[in-house]
Motif scaffolding. Sequence first.
Motif, PDB file in Angstrom:
ATOM      1  N   MET A  48       0.822  -1.193   0.000  1.00  0.00           N
ATOM      2  CA  MET A  48       0.000   0.000   0.000  1.00  0.00           C
ATOM      3  C   MET A  48       0.867   1.258   0.000  1.00  0.00           C
ATOM      4  N   GLU A  49       2.089   1.146   0.465  1.00  0.00           N
ATOM      5  CA  GLU A  49       2.985   2.298   0.504  1.00  0.00           C
ATOM      6  C   GLU A  49       3.213   2.884  -0.889  1.00  0.00           C
ATOM      7  N   LYS A  50       3.281   2.033  -1.901  1.00  0.00           N
ATOM      8  CA  LYS A  50       3.504   2.492  -3.265  1.00  0.00           C
ATOM      9  C   LYS A  50       2.381   3.419  -3.720  1.00  0.00           C
ATOM     10  N   LYS A  51       1.146   3.062  -3.413  1.00  0.00           N
ATOM     11  CA  LYS A  51       0.012   3.889  -3.799  1.00  0.00           C
ATOM     12  C   LYS A  51       0.003   5.215  -3.035  1.00  0.00           C
ATOM     13  N   ILE A  52       0.355   5.170  -1.777  1.00  0.00           N
ATOM     14  CA  ILE A  52       0.388   6.389  -0.966  1.00  0.00           C
ATOM     15  C   ILE A  52       1.430   7.363  -1.514  1.00  0.00           C
ATOM     16  N   GLU A  53       2.592   6.845  -1.888  1.00  0.00           N
ATOM     17  CA  GLU A  53       3.636   7.697  -2.452  1.00  0.00           C
ATOM     18  C   GLU A  53       3.193   8.303  -3.789  1.00  0.00           C
ATOM     19  N   ARG A  54       2.522   7.523  -4.616  1.00  0.00           N
ATOM     20  CA  ARG A  54       2.026   8.032  -5.891  1.00  0.00           C
ATOM     21  C   ARG A  54       1.003   9.131  -5.663  1.00  0.00           C
ATOM     22  N   MET A  55       0.110   8.946  -4.721  1.00  0.00           N
ATOM     23  CA  MET A  55      -0.906   9.946  -4.435  1.00  0.00           C
ATOM     24  C   MET A  55      -0.283  11.230  -3.874  1.00  0.00           C
ATOM     25  N   ARG A  56       0.793  11.103  -3.111  1.00  0.00           N
ATOM     26  CA  ARG A  56       1.493  12.282  -2.598  1.00  0.00           C
ATOM     27  C   ARG A  56       2.082  13.090  -3.752  1.00  0.00           C
ATOM     28  N   ARG A  57       2.720  12.391  -4.694  1.00  0.00           N
ATOM     29  CA  ARG A  57       3.280  13.081  -5.857  1.00  0.00           C
ATOM     30  C   ARG A  57       2.172  13.733  -6.686  1.00  0.00           C
ATOM     31  N   ALA A  58       1.049  13.054  -6.835  1.00  0.00           N
ATOM     32  CA  ALA A  58      -0.074  13.592  -7.606  1.00  0.00           C
ATOM     33  C   ALA A  58      -0.634  14.847  -6.945  1.00  0.00           C
ATOM     34  N   ARG A  59      -0.778  14.833  -5.638  1.00  0.00           N
ATOM     35  CA  ARG A  59      -1.331  15.971  -4.917  1.00  0.00           C
ATOM     36  C   ARG A  59      -0.431  17.202  -5.081  1.00  0.00           C
TER      37      ARG A  59
END
Length: 117
Positions: A1-12
């Motif tokens: 799940m960490e991978k998705k959280i990091e992607r969402m941080r970059r997107a935000r």
Amino acid sequence: MEKKIERMRRARKSRGRIRQRGAYRLSVHRTPRHVYAQVQAPDGSRTLAAASTVEPGLRDRSGGTGNINAASEVGRMIAERAKEAGINQVAFDRSGYRYHGRIRALAEAAREAGLQF
């Protein structure tokens, strides 16, 4: 799940910069099977153009839906539809994905079709 959280941080982070500029946003989402693209209004209230590999007929033209050829076709389609809606310049929102593979193919095809970003 960490991978998705990091992607969402970059997107935000990138979406915040796009919102400050007040530009139309070409937003891209990918799954292992499909690629989706939307052109959204600067305030995010409306989707002005959309294209994806889910649309009928695309599967036959590109030899599948989860490959670079399909992403290129979606890029061409989204650029044509955006130009029909009167939009020539957008900000590219890659949704935190690396500019690589299908995301890159979609962006380059949209540029070749006349969309500026």
